[in-house]
Design a protein around this motif. Sequence first.
Motif, short mmCIF file in Angstrom:
data_model
loop_
_atom_site.label_atom_id
_atom_site.label_comp_id
_atom_site.label_asym_id
_atom_site.label_seq_id
_atom_site.Cartn_x
_atom_site.Cartn_y
_atom_site.Cartn_z
N SER A 95 108.92 73.32 -5.88
CA SER A 95 109.17 71.92 -5.50
C SER A 95 110.38 71.81 -4.58
CB SER A 95 109.37 71.06 -6.75
OG SER A 95 108.24 71.11 -7.60
N PHE A 96 111.47 72.47 -4.95
CA PHE A 96 112.68 72.40 -4.12
C PHE A 96 112.47 73.06 -2.76
CE2 PHE A 96 114.78 71.75 -8.29
CZ PHE A 96 115.47 70.58 -7.97
N VAL A 122 124.99 58.87 -15.17
CA VAL A 122 123.98 59.69 -15.85
C VAL A 122 124.39 61.16 -15.94
CG1 VAL A 122 121.64 60.61 -15.62
CG2 VAL A 122 122.03 58.15 -15.46
N PRO A 123 124.84 61.81 -14.85
CA PRO A 123 125.27 63.21 -15.00
C PRO A 123 126.41 63.39 -16.00
CG PRO A 123 124.97 62.66 -12.68
CD PRO A 123 124.91 61.37 -13.44
N PHE A 153 115.98 61.75 -7.64
CA PHE A 153 116.23 62.97 -8.40
C PHE A 153 116.87 62.64 -9.75
CE2 PHE A 153 115.79 65.63 -4.55
CZ PHE A 153 115.11 66.70 -5.11
N THR A 154 117.84 61.74 -9.73
CA THR A 154 118.52 61.37 -10.97
C THR A 154 117.54 60.81 -11.98
OG1 THR A 154 120.53 60.88 -9.69
CG2 THR A 154 120.41 60.03 -11.94
N ALA A 157 121.14 70.84 -11.85
CA ALA A 157 120.31 70.15 -10.84
C ALA A 157 120.87 68.77 -10.53
CB ALA A 157 118.87 70.05 -11.33
N LEU A 158 121.39 68.08 -11.54
CA LEU A 158 121.99 66.76 -11.30
C LEU A 158 123.24 66.87 -10.43
CD1 LEU A 158 121.65 65.12 -14.85
CD2 LEU A 158 120.66 64.24 -12.72
#
Length: 624
Positions: free
Chosen positions: A202-203, A98-99, A142-143, A132-133
Amino acid sequence: MDLLSGGMGGALGLRGFASRETPWYTSSCKGPKNRVKVGTAMNDRRLRPLFEKLPFLVELFINGSFILLYILRKSDQIPGFLSRSFVDTLLSGFIWIVPLVVLFTLLGHYITASNFDNFIRKYLSSVITFMALIITWGDIEFTFWLSLAHLLLSVLLLYHSEEDEERIARSPKRSSSLFDRLRIRPVQLVLLVFLGLIMAGSFLLMLPFSSAASGRAIGFLDALFIATSATCVTGLTTLDIAENFSIFGQIVVLTLMQIGGLGIMAISSTILLLHGKSFGRRDRMVMQGLLNVSNQEQLFEMIIDIVRYAFWIELWGGIILTLSFFGEGFEFSKAVGYGFFHSISAFCNAGFSLFPNSLEAFSGKPQIYMPVAILIILGGVGFIVLKEVKALIWRGKKLRDIGLHSKIVLIMSLILTVFGTLVFFFGEFLYSMDDFSFWHKLGNSFFQSVTLRTAGFNTVPLIELQSYTIYFMTLLMFIGASPGSTGGGIKTSTLAILIQSIMATLRGRSRVEFFDRTIPNILIVRATALAIISVIVTTGFIFIMIAVEKEQSFYTVFFEVVSASGTVGLSLGITPHLTVLGKVLISILMFIGRVGPLTLVLAIGEREMGGGKFNYPDGRLMIG
């Protein structure tokens, strides 16, 4: 390098950055008899859109498959022809793919973009998502969320107007300001600021030392939900703040509340000023209408007033509540923490509490809930009203000399508070407040009437209330606080305009008037549009949430949705039990409820100042 550039340009037919007049994909090769232009087929106007959208097609196929498989795996709805182990293997592979797909889309957009400024302006969110990824590489949750967000952004970018790109590229105007170069409008800036705050919060809440339990971090979804709720000063929470968060985590929540409570316009205007952006005519007119200022200097003074008023009110509220909690037997250090946390939460109309059942344990302690009620009122009337009330008290200004806005806000706030107090008092006199004394019943009724206006505290258990009281509470939550305040809702002034418009229609009058002043038709149209859009959004989310939260009853879901859209924060106890999709939907609704009305006003202001060139003749239409 030249050969590589020419070859790639001929193969893909993509635009480069070397020259707008002579792109590198039109380079030619010399033959013995003639010159053949490379990339002719790819330069065909019919084929060009396909290659420009190729990155999206790849992302839709690969990342879309990952999102679908992840949802099926989490909901245990895997089709029979797929084994669980096979799906797990696919998902573990997608985590790494995905990244790379997002990187591929970025490279594709970079190559096809006309220039670097346009690339950054359109795909800055994609760059942030990719970073972020990379930071969270290997974390499947996360992904999933980041790939879902990026896919949604890619879908929105499909509708980007190429004519706007060409118009911007032809524009001779140049500016050294970063915001001018990126062409970020006030509406976009407001959304970016709040989205950035939510993601940063959030982080921070996910860090191990934000959790009260050592070695165990808060999950991403819960952290995102609470960060959204705090930034949008709503108060809904999936976790108990005092039990699940450390001192650091509670400070993060408190900071998000404070920033959100200072107001969307104050934050965005401050950022514009600090970066040296000169207000154009359109932006200046929008700011003037919202903050009652006429130039940049007065706007800066208004922002300073906002910060100063908030600081002093919260300071005195914190001192009074500290003394009250200390008088109730709390240690002084805890009394200070409880006092200032609830003071900021009350003034910001956030509704977060460090007690598991809000302020139910203090229903018989007016020395605690009455200061909270006063703080809610001061935060809910708006900074413009506070400024005029200060002049009324300290400078001897006469009541009739205050502005029309302040008159309407004060009158509507008084009417709604008194009416809400009476309804709650008589509705719950023999039920949830049966054990209270007469004065405690009256005090708690007043408190609940005030807190329904987007604050979110409660001194009476909501699950013990009668159905008609619950329904009336939703009406007050939908109305909300006043413009320019820390609260949400459609606002008291909107309700006043709608009521007066109805009264004028019933009396056969063509003009809406307040205190010998005529309300412009454009304000009536905006108020009507804001109310109707709020009804449509709330109704739509109720419909979706009923389908998603099948384990919950209709009226608990109805109450939850109205509370989130009005940024109130009251709940009938279903927030911690929401499904994953339910939490996401409520988070989105809290964000819409907080930034939606103000960004709508900004957008309308921009459209109005940049209106069309023609006025069409009047049309006739039958109604009723």
